[in-house]
Scaffold this motif. Structure first.
Motif, PDB file in Angstrom:
ATOM      1  N   ALA A  44      56.407  -9.364 -18.117  1.00 33.17           N
ATOM      2  CA  ALA A  44      55.087  -9.476 -17.481  1.00 33.17           C
ATOM      3  C   ALA A  44      55.077 -10.617 -16.475  1.00 33.17           C
ATOM      4  O   ALA A  44      54.568 -10.470 -15.361  1.00 33.17           O
ATOM      5  N   ARG A  45      55.652 -11.748 -16.853  1.00 36.75           N
ATOM      6  CA  ARG A  45      55.703 -12.888 -15.937  1.00 36.75           C
ATOM      7  C   ARG A  45      56.569 -12.571 -14.715  1.00 36.75           C
ATOM      8  O   ARG A  45      56.205 -12.887 -13.588  1.00 36.75           O
ATOM      9  N   ASP A  46      57.715 -11.911 -14.950  1.00 32.55           N
ATOM     10  CA  ASP A  46      58.603 -11.565 -13.841  1.00 32.55           C
ATOM     11  C   ASP A  46      57.928 -10.616 -12.862  1.00 32.55           C
ATOM     12  O   ASP A  46      58.010 -10.788 -11.648  1.00 32.55           O
ATOM     13  N   ILE A  47      57.232  -9.625 -13.390  1.00 39.57           N
ATOM     14  CA  ILE A  47      56.546  -8.666 -12.526  1.00 39.57           C
ATOM     15  C   ILE A  47      55.409  -9.353 -11.779  1.00 39.57           C
ATOM     16  O   ILE A  47      55.191  -9.110 -10.589  1.00 39.57           O
ATOM     17  N   ARG A  48      54.685 -10.244 -12.451  1.00 44.24           N
ATOM     18  CA  ARG A  48      53.612 -11.001 -11.794  1.00 44.24           C
ATOM     19  C   ARG A  48      54.177 -11.855 -10.656  1.00 44.24           C
ATOM     20  O   ARG A  48      53.611 -11.907  -9.563  1.00 44.24           O
ATOM     21  N   GLU A  49      55.331 -12.497 -10.890  1.00 45.52           N
ATOM     22  CA  GLU A  49      55.967 -13.299  -9.845  1.00 45.52           C
ATOM     23  C   GLU A  49      56.417 -12.429  -8.676  1.00 45.52           C
ATOM     24  O   GLU A  49      56.289 -12.828  -7.515  1.00 45.52           O
ATOM     25  N   LEU A  50      56.942 -11.249  -8.984  1.00 49.04           N
ATOM     26  CA  LEU A  50      57.349 -10.332  -7.911  1.00 49.04           C
ATOM     27  C   LEU A  50      56.149  -9.880  -7.087  1.00 49.04           C
ATOM     28  O   LEU A  50      56.215  -9.786  -5.857  1.00 49.04           O
ATOM     29  N   ARG A  51      55.045  -9.623  -7.764  1.00 53.47           N
ATOM     30  CA  ARG A  51      53.828  -9.232  -7.044  1.00 53.47           C
ATOM     31  C   ARG A  51      53.315 -10.385  -6.175  1.00 53.47           C
ATOM     32  O   ARG A  51      52.884 -10.161  -5.040  1.00 53.47           O
ATOM     33  N   LEU A  75      62.820  -0.926 -19.628  1.00 56.40           N
ATOM     34  CA  LEU A  75      62.826  -2.377 -19.428  1.00 56.40           C
ATOM     35  C   LEU A  75      64.238  -2.940 -19.565  1.00 56.40           C
ATOM     36  O   LEU A  75      64.652  -3.800 -18.788  1.00 56.40           O
ATOM     37  N   VAL A  76      64.983  -2.446 -20.549  1.00 55.51           N
ATOM     38  CA  VAL A  76      66.368  -2.883 -20.718  1.00 55.51           C
ATOM     39  C   VAL A  76      67.183  -2.493 -19.491  1.00 55.51           C
ATOM     40  O   VAL A  76      67.959  -3.288 -18.962  1.00 55.51           O
ATOM     41  N   HIS A  77      66.986  -1.280 -19.025  1.00 54.73           N
ATOM     42  CA  HIS A  77      67.719  -0.791 -17.849  1.00 54.73           C
ATOM     43  C   HIS A  77      67.415  -1.637 -16.610  1.00 54.73           C
ATOM     44  O   HIS A  77      68.282  -1.894 -15.787  1.00 54.73           O
ATOM     45  N   LEU A  78      66.169  -2.108 -16.484  1.00 51.30           N
ATOM     46  CA  LEU A  78      65.764  -2.920 -15.343  1.00 51.30           C
ATOM     47  C   LEU A  78      66.075  -4.405 -15.530  1.00 51.30           C
ATOM     48  O   LEU A  78      65.890  -5.195 -14.611  1.00 51.30           O
ATOM     49  N   GLY A  79      66.539  -4.768 -16.718  1.00 53.29           N
ATOM     50  CA  GLY A  79      66.848  -6.165 -16.991  1.00 53.29           C
ATOM     51  C   GLY A  79      65.619  -6.994 -17.300  1.00 53.29           C
ATOM     52  O   GLY A  79      65.621  -8.206 -17.117  1.00 53.29           O
ATOM     53  N   LEU A  80      64.563  -6.363 -17.769  1.00 51.61           N
ATOM     54  CA  LEU A  80      63.306  -7.064 -18.054  1.00 51.61           C
ATOM     55  C   LEU A  80      62.979  -7.073 -19.555  1.00 51.61           C
ATOM     56  O   LEU A  80      61.832  -7.197 -19.940  1.00 51.61           O
TER      57      LEU A  80
END
Length: 105
Positions: free
Chosen positions: A54-61, A43-48
């Motif tokens: 969870a919100r960022d991934i939901r928005e991306l989806r 998660l740190v490597h991905l900047g999350l």
């Protein structure tokens, strides 16, 4: 490291042996802890890592779903326009063939 099998274990070997899990429960707990640390590092490597993953991934989806819907709609519209154009050409062609358009007599 020990030089022979019969000699007493060196302090380094004793330290390793004392940290090695002695039961399945300890091994499971150690593996779970390692998996959690690995997931956090990812998660740190991905900047999350900021707690909004969870919100960022939901928005991306949601964004990806919207893109797919837009692409599907664009294809449907293209096919609909082409079909309508083809049918219009067929009607005009039939009208010319039947001389319904008031062409030359």
């Amino acid at each position: 490291m020990s030089s022979s099998l019969n000699s007493a274990p060196e302090p380094e070997d004793q330290a390793v042996a004392s940290t090695f899990p002695k039961s399945q429960a300890e091994l499971d707990a150690l593996l779970e802890q390692a998996a959690e640390r690995g997931a956090l590092r990812l998660l740190v490597h991905l900047g999350l890592e900021n707690g909004h993953a969870a919100r960022d991934i939901r928005e991306l989806r949601d964004l990806l779903d919207a893109w797919r819907d837009a692409r599907k709609t664009a294809w449907q519209t293209t096919i609909r326009v082409l079909t309508t154009g083809l049918l219009a050409l067929l009607i005009v062609g039939a009208a010319i063939k039947l001389e319904l358009m008031g062409g030359s007599q």
